[in-house]
Structure formats: structure tokens, C-alpha cells
Design an enzyme around this catalytic site. Structure first.
Site, PDB file in Angstrom:
ATOM      1  N   GLU A 170      16.107 -42.071  33.257  1.00 39.11           N
ATOM      2  CA  GLU A 170      16.750 -41.755  32.050  1.00 39.11           C
ATOM      3  C   GLU A 170      16.726 -43.005  31.053  1.00 39.11           C
ATOM      4  O   GLU A 170      16.955 -44.075  31.570  1.00 39.11           O
ATOM      5  CB  GLU A 170      18.134 -41.503  32.550  1.00 39.11           C
ATOM      6  CG  GLU A 170      18.106 -40.137  32.915  1.00 39.11           C
ATOM      7  CD  GLU A 170      18.470 -39.103  31.676  1.00 39.11           C
ATOM      8  OE1 GLU A 170      18.058 -39.261  30.739  1.00 39.11           O
ATOM      9  OE2 GLU A 170      19.018 -38.031  31.901  1.00 39.11           O
TER      10      GLU A 170
ATOM     11  N   ASP B 109      25.665 -41.076  30.685  1.00 38.27           N
ATOM     12  CA  ASP B 109      27.113 -41.332  30.443  1.00 38.27           C
ATOM     13  C   ASP B 109      27.962 -39.954  31.196  1.00 38.27           C
ATOM     14  O   ASP B 109      28.488 -40.342  32.382  1.00 38.27           O
ATOM     15  CB  ASP B 109      27.489 -41.143  28.930  1.00 38.27           C
ATOM     16  CG  ASP B 109      26.665 -40.120  28.243  1.00 38.27           C
ATOM     17  OD1 ASP B 109      26.306 -39.038  28.692  1.00 38.27           O
ATOM     18  OD2 ASP B 109      26.050 -40.424  27.065  1.00 38.27           O
TER      19      ASP B 109
END
Length: 177
Positions: A101, A105
Site C-alpha cells: 500500500e 490510515d
């Protein structure tokens, strides 16, 4: 130097050199952990394309690479809904898959990916991210390899965008103010 994308101003945050160092370190950690195993790296598009490209330059062992396309952002806000736009069509049975990735978050994409791979009969599923926002990430799924931990601020560049702009920047900028 400040930049403007659409209606927002951004200031320098992470240099191209720091990004290179973090990616090289992650590639070395993964190579050490994999030993003689040949992992399948899965990049999550669109954001991870630059991370995966640079990662592959530093990963010196045999591997395979593929991509999956997921979307969870509109503008600067997460939609809290992850859509799979392009999927996988290869047999991954008995393989170690490492998802790469650009940023983690909220972790909603990680949860969606975890469910997606749950029935693929994998040997192991691991996650690598260039950026992790520990303040925002509250999921129980372990992120195995982390390039750089950052505060919960909006960033662009090096694959990350603001409404389609900024992905091509060789360094990372954060929202001004």
C-alpha cells in the site's frame, strides 16, 4: 516550495531521498523474512504504483507482482466504503501474498483486502505500507512492514493524490496550515 493542487496549498513533507531510503529498508526486511520463498506482491492501485515500482528495484530476490484496484477516497475525505474496481484472477493457493500500500490510515481498505483474500487458501498474508498513520489506524489487522509513520495529516505526491492531481510528484507534500 509550496505547490497548489485545485483549491489547496501544500508544503514539502518527505523528500525523494527519504522515500527511497524507507522503500529500500522495507524491501530488505521483506527479503530477509522471505528467505528462499518466492512471494507474490500485490500493489493496491492507484496510489501504490510508484511505491511498487521503486520497491521492485530494491527487491533483489525472485518474486511475482500483480495489482488490484480499490477506491475509498473522494477529494480529501474517505468515503468509509471501499470498492474493488479491478480484481485478481490468479490462483494464489499455498503462496505468501504481501500487499503493498502507499498509505494506511483508517484501515478500511486493509479490512476489505483481508476479506478478499480470506478464501484464497494462502500460506500467509502480510501487509506493507510506505506510510502509516497510527493515530487513524484502529483495526486489529497487523501491518507487517512500515516505511514511515506519520501524523494524521493529508498528504499528496509519490502516487498519492488530491482529486486526481499530485500523483506524479517525486516527493510528498502535506496540506498547508
Amino acid at each position: 516550495m509550496e505547490i497548489q493542487l485545485h483549491d489547496k496549498r501544500f508544503v514539502p513533507f518527505v523528500s525523494a531521498e527519504e522515500l527511497e531510503w524507507a522503500i529500500a529498508r522495507m524491501a530488505q526486511q521483506i527479503a530477509n523474512d522471505m528467505g528462499s520463498e518466492i512471494p507474490v506482491f500485490i500493489g493496491v492501485l492507484n496510489g501504490s504504483f510508484m511505491v511498487v515500482s521503486d520497491f521492485m528495484k530494491h527487491y533483489k530476490k525472485n518474486c511475482e507482482v500483480s495489482f488490484i484496484k480499490m477506491a475509498s477516497y473522494e477529494g480529501m475525505e474517505t468515503t468509509h466504503e471501499v470498492k474493488q474496481l479491478i480484481g485478481l484472477n490468479q490462483d494464489l493457493s499455498g503462496r505468501t501474498v504481501i500487499v503493498i500500500e502507499d498509505i494506511v490510515d483508517t484501515g478500511n481498505t486493509i479490512v476489505e483486502l483481508h476479506q478478499l483474500f480470506a478464501d484464497k487458501n494462502l500460506k500467509a498474508l502480510k501487509y506493507a505500507t510506505l506510510f502509516l498513520k497510527p493515530e487513524a489506524y484502529k483495526k486489529d489487522i497487523k501491518i507487517d512492514y512500515i516505511g514511515i509513520e506519520i501524523e494524521n495529516k493529508f498528504i499528496v505526491g509519490f502516487g498519492l493524490d488530491y482529486d486526481g492531481l499530485g500523483r506524479n510528484l517525486p516527493e510528498v507534500y502535506q496540506l498547508k496550515g
